[in-house]
Design a protein around this motif. Structure first.
Motif, PDB file in Angstrom:
ATOM      1  N   THR A 129       0.857  -1.172   0.000  1.00  0.00           N
ATOM      2  CA  THR A 129       0.000   0.000   0.000  1.00  0.00           C
ATOM      3  C   THR A 129       0.898   1.229   0.000  1.00  0.00           C
ATOM      4  O   THR A 129       2.104   1.128   0.247  1.00  0.00           O
ATOM      5  CB  THR A 129      -0.950  -0.003   1.211  1.00  0.00           C
ATOM      6  N   HIS A 130       0.330   2.388  -0.269  1.00  0.00           N
ATOM      7  CA  HIS A 130       1.140   3.576  -0.525  1.00  0.00           C
ATOM      8  C   HIS A 130       0.815   4.637   0.523  1.00  0.00           C
ATOM      9  O   HIS A 130      -0.108   5.443   0.364  1.00  0.00           O
ATOM     10  CB  HIS A 130       0.893   4.088  -1.944  1.00  0.00           C
ATOM     11  N   HIS A 131       1.579   4.600   1.606  1.00  0.00           N
ATOM     12  CA  HIS A 131       1.354   5.493   2.736  1.00  0.00           C
ATOM     13  C   HIS A 131       2.661   6.195   3.083  1.00  0.00           C
ATOM     14  O   HIS A 131       3.678   6.014   2.407  1.00  0.00           O
ATOM     15  CB  HIS A 131       0.789   4.693   3.912  1.00  0.00           C
ATOM     16  N   SER A 132       2.650   6.962   4.149  1.00  0.00           N
ATOM     17  CA  SER A 132       3.832   7.754   4.520  1.00  0.00           C
ATOM     18  C   SER A 132       4.850   6.953   5.319  1.00  0.00           C
ATOM     19  O   SER A 132       5.941   7.455   5.611  1.00  0.00           O
ATOM     20  CB  SER A 132       3.385   8.978   5.334  1.00  0.00           C
ATOM     21  N   VAL A 133       4.512   5.735   5.704  1.00  0.00           N
ATOM     22  CA  VAL A 133       5.408   4.828   6.432  1.00  0.00           C
ATOM     23  C   VAL A 133       5.294   3.449   5.788  1.00  0.00           C
ATOM     24  O   VAL A 133       4.380   3.202   5.000  1.00  0.00           O
ATOM     25  CB  VAL A 133       5.030   4.754   7.934  1.00  0.00           C
ATOM     26  N   PRO A 134       6.217   2.519   6.106  1.00  0.00           N
ATOM     27  CA  PRO A 134       6.079   1.171   5.542  1.00  0.00           C
ATOM     28  C   PRO A 134       4.704   0.582   5.849  1.00  0.00           C
ATOM     29  O   PRO A 134       4.268   0.585   7.002  1.00  0.00           O
ATOM     30  CB  PRO A 134       7.195   0.388   6.244  1.00  0.00           C
ATOM     31  N   SER A 135       4.028   0.092   4.816  1.00  0.00           N
ATOM     32  CA  SER A 135       2.658  -0.380   5.011  1.00  0.00           C
ATOM     33  C   SER A 135       2.336  -1.491   4.021  1.00  0.00           C
ATOM     34  O   SER A 135       2.917  -1.569   2.941  1.00  0.00           O
ATOM     35  CB  SER A 135       1.661   0.771   4.851  1.00  0.00           C
ATOM     36  N   LEU A 136       1.401  -2.336   4.417  1.00  0.00           N
ATOM     37  CA  LEU A 136       0.972  -3.449   3.592  1.00  0.00           C
ATOM     38  C   LEU A 136      -0.542  -3.569   3.605  1.00  0.00           C
ATOM     39  O   LEU A 136      -1.205  -3.151   4.557  1.00  0.00           O
ATOM     40  CB  LEU A 136       1.538  -4.779   4.115  1.00  0.00           C
ATOM     41  N   GLY A 137      -1.075  -4.166   2.553  1.00  0.00           N
ATOM     42  CA  GLY A 137      -2.439  -4.650   2.537  1.00  0.00           C
ATOM     43  C   GLY A 137      -2.376  -6.167   2.503  1.00  0.00           C
ATOM     44  O   GLY A 137      -1.315  -6.758   2.267  1.00  0.00           O
ATOM     45  N   TYR A 138      -3.510  -6.808   2.736  1.00  0.00           N
ATOM     46  CA  TYR A 138      -3.537  -8.269   2.793  1.00  0.00           C
ATOM     47  C   TYR A 138      -4.694  -8.811   1.959  1.00  0.00           C
ATOM     48  O   TYR A 138      -5.835  -8.354   2.105  1.00  0.00           O
ATOM     49  CB  TYR A 138      -3.675  -8.745   4.241  1.00  0.00           C
ATOM     50  N   GLN A 139      -4.365  -9.765   1.089  1.00  0.00           N
ATOM     51  CA  GLN A 139      -5.376 -10.453   0.283  1.00  0.00           C
ATOM     52  C   GLN A 139      -5.512 -11.885   0.802  1.00  0.00           C
ATOM     53  O   GLN A 139      -4.544 -12.659   0.771  1.00  0.00           O
ATOM     54  CB  GLN A 139      -4.960 -10.480  -1.180  1.00  0.00           C
TER      55      GLN A 139
END
Length: 282
Positions: A129-139
């Motif tokens: 995902t595209h945020h201001s800190v390291p981030s993930l989405g989950y499928q």
């Protein structure tokens, strides 16, 4: 009181307000998504997924672990962006010393594209995902192995013989079940196009007011309803769950704007995770 919606075969329950708290549970998948606030009824769930480490998504982790300890539960699995694994362990170690108690978790560091089995043909794939800190989405997806069409009429004994001989008789298929994408630019819809095909999509929609320009959302690395409307025809999901709304609007105003502004074909599939009346929780 927790909010709850039915999205296809899945129940999404919890609370979410941008910058304040987000913690969701999907009981059918036995997962908790983010821990911005410790929800007592979530404490028995053994798999926790952190999207990123901002306080409104992660600051309730220590308290949730404390509730688990009261219940006699052991260390849960904690799936999280690999970049923050060490810091999360450090933070929990400090909390453990402060409270003179164990804050153990079994971390599962994830990077975009990583796939981990969760049991009973269920898997999870991490995406950026595209945020201001390291981030993930989950499928969350199910992998099902089926016999190739050309062998459907083959007798079982022959199938067994050919399989023993090493012939490739089966094909693996993926069924995209539920995707979780929060705190992200709308760019995620381009970098992770499979989101349009997930049976259920749980996605942030921080800004819904047309008086707030889309650039405001982009400056804060969040999504605006206008950006979802612009791609309305691409959503093939059975259901979409919108959440993580700005507290600048009351829940009834959020609901009214979404229902008023979404095109009919999308509106009928959208579930709004917000109180039906009154104020935001807390």
């Amino acid at each position: 009181m927790l909010d709850e919606v039915q999205a296809g075969p899945y129940t999404v329950r919890g609370i979410s307000v941008g910058g304040v708290y987000t913690s969701l549970q999907v009981p059918e998948l036995e997962v908790v998504l983010d821990v911005g606030v410790p929800v007592r009824s979530f404490a028995g769930t053994e798999r926790i997924f952190l999207s990123h480490a901002h306080p409104d998504h992660a600051s309730g982790l220590g308290s949730l672990l404390g509730i688990r300890r009261l219940l006699g539960k052991g260390a849960p699995q904690l799936f999280l962006p690999a970049e923050i694994e060490a810091q999360v362990h450090e933070a929990l170690a400090v909390l453990g010393r402060l409270h003179h108690t164990s804050m153990d978790v079994r971390t599962v560091p994830m990077r975009p594209g990583d796939v981990k089995p969760l049991g009973h043909d269920l898997h999870v794939r991490a995406f950026r995902t595209h945020h201001s800190v390291p981030s993930l989405g989950y499928q969350f997806l199910r992998r099902v192995t089926k016999l190739r069409p050309e062998f459907l009429d083959t007798p079982p004994q022959e199938i067994a013989r050919r399989r023993k001989a090493g012939e490739d008789l089966f094909v693996a298929r993926e069924h995209l079940e539920l995707a979780y994408a929060t705190d992200t630019l709308s760019k995620v819809l381009e970098t992770e196009p499979g989101l349009f095909d997930s049976r259920v999509l749980v996605i942030e929609c921080t800004f819904v007011d047309p008086k707030r320009p889309v650039q405001d959302a982009r400056d804060r690395a969040h999504l605006h309803l206008d950006e979802l409307i612009a791609q309305a025809d691409r959503f093939r999901n059975e259901a979409l769950v919108l959440m993580h709304f700005s507290q600048s609007l009351a829940p009834h105003d959020v609901r009214a704007l979404i229902e008023e502004r979404l095109p009919p074909t999308l509106r009928e599939r959208v579930r709004i995770l917000a109180p039906a009346a009154g104020r935001w929780f807390g």
